[in-house]
Write a protein that holds these residues in place. Sequence first.
Motif, PDB file in Angstrom:
ATOM      1  N   LYS A   1       8.982  52.209  44.649  1.00 17.05           N
ATOM      2  CA  LYS A   1      10.228  51.903  43.973  1.00 17.05           C
ATOM      3  C   LYS A   1      10.858  50.619  44.965  1.00 17.05           C
ATOM      4  O   LYS A   1      11.416  49.807  44.236  1.00 17.05           O
ATOM      5  CB  LYS A   1      10.921  52.722  43.400  1.00 17.05           C
ATOM      6  N   GLN A   2      10.964  51.222  46.167  1.00 16.36           N
ATOM      7  CA  GLN A   2      11.707  49.989  46.928  1.00 16.36           C
ATOM      8  C   GLN A   2      11.255  48.900  47.027  1.00 16.36           C
ATOM      9  O   GLN A   2      11.802  47.902  46.937  1.00 16.36           O
ATOM     10  CB  GLN A   2      11.971  50.820  48.155  1.00 16.36           C
ATOM     11  N   GLU A   3       9.698  48.870  47.151  1.00 14.52           N
ATOM     12  CA  GLU A   3       9.161  47.495  47.193  1.00 14.52           C
ATOM     13  C   GLU A   3       9.260  46.697  45.958  1.00 14.52           C
ATOM     14  O   GLU A   3       9.548  45.522  46.172  1.00 14.52           O
ATOM     15  CB  GLU A   3       7.495  47.921  47.354  1.00 14.52           C
ATOM     16  N   LEU A   4       9.200  47.439  44.780  1.00 17.65           N
ATOM     17  CA  LEU A   4       9.462  46.682  43.469  1.00 17.65           C
ATOM     18  C   LEU A   4      10.783  46.288  43.531  1.00 17.65           C
ATOM     19  O   LEU A   4      11.054  44.965  43.123  1.00 17.65           O
ATOM     20  CB  LEU A   4       9.071  47.814  42.514  1.00 17.65           C
ATOM     21  N   HIS A   5      12.073  47.038  43.778  1.00 20.35           N
ATOM     22  CA  HIS A   5      13.227  46.537  43.889  1.00 20.35           C
ATOM     23  C   HIS A   5      13.338  45.237  44.861  1.00 20.35           C
ATOM     24  O   HIS A   5      14.011  44.391  44.609  1.00 20.35           O
ATOM     25  CB  HIS A   5      14.209  47.448  44.297  1.00 20.35           C
ATOM     26  N   THR A   6      12.767  45.153  45.879  1.00 16.84           N
ATOM     27  CA  THR A   6      12.872  44.176  47.089  1.00 16.84           C
ATOM     28  C   THR A   6      12.030  42.979  46.295  1.00 16.84           C
ATOM     29  O   THR A   6      12.789  41.998  46.320  1.00 16.84           O
ATOM     30  CB  THR A   6      12.207  44.688  48.205  1.00 16.84           C
ATOM     31  N   TYR A   7      10.979  43.065  45.635  1.00 23.74           N
ATOM     32  CA  TYR A   7      10.292  42.053  45.009  1.00 23.74           C
ATOM     33  C   TYR A   7      11.399  41.385  43.781  1.00 23.74           C
ATOM     34  O   TYR A   7      11.587  40.220  43.845  1.00 23.74           O
ATOM     35  CB  TYR A   7       8.874  42.410  44.319  1.00 23.74           C
ATOM     36  N   LYS A   8      11.787  42.306  43.087  1.00 23.83           N
ATOM     37  CA  LYS A   8      12.704  41.739  41.828  1.00 23.83           C
ATOM     38  C   LYS A   8      13.939  40.877  42.586  1.00 23.83           C
ATOM     39  O   LYS A   8      14.305  39.931  41.981  1.00 23.83           O
ATOM     40  CB  LYS A   8      13.008  42.861  41.136  1.00 23.83           C
ATOM     41  N   ALA A   9      14.614  41.529  43.545  1.00 20.31           N
ATOM     42  CA  ALA A   9      15.635  40.949  44.043  1.00 20.31           C
ATOM     43  C   ALA A   9      15.140  39.520  44.540  1.00 20.31           C
ATOM     44  O   ALA A   9      16.056  38.454  44.255  1.00 20.31           O
ATOM     45  CB  ALA A   9      16.275  41.624  45.392  1.00 20.31           C
ATOM     46  N   SER A  10      13.921  39.369  45.338  1.00 19.03           N
ATOM     47  CA  SER A  10      13.637  38.077  45.670  1.00 19.03           C
ATOM     48  C   SER A  10      13.256  37.185  44.713  1.00 19.03           C
ATOM     49  O   SER A  10      13.666  35.888  44.820  1.00 19.03           O
ATOM     50  CB  SER A  10      12.308  38.589  46.823  1.00 19.03           C
TER      51      SER A  10
END
Length: 109
Positions: free
Chosen positions: A2-11
């Motif tokens: 989930k953290q990776e997904l949130h990081t991607y979405k933020a980017s």
Amino acid sequence: MKQELHTYKASLFKALGHPLRLAILDVLRGGEQTVTQLQDRTGAEQASVSQHLGVLRAHHFVSVRRDGTLAYYRASDPEIYAFLDLGRQVYERQLQRQREQLTLQAGPA
């Protein structure tokens, strides 16, 4: 995960978080464009258009095709327009809510 997904979405949101980048993507809805064409259609300076195209390319929102000395830019993933259209719909609903709120606050005419 989930953290990776949130990081991607933020980017992703950060890359789309500039009005000129959104304007460039809107112009590219009509098909390939050169930097000069994008400059003419957005009213932005050439250096600014090139800089923002670099950000959009780095995030794979646009790709380039070279033909001699010209570079033609296009949207890499047409699904971005579904996302941008959804953003427009949210914006329009928010405007409508604000209008309704102002009407309620103003009271009867």
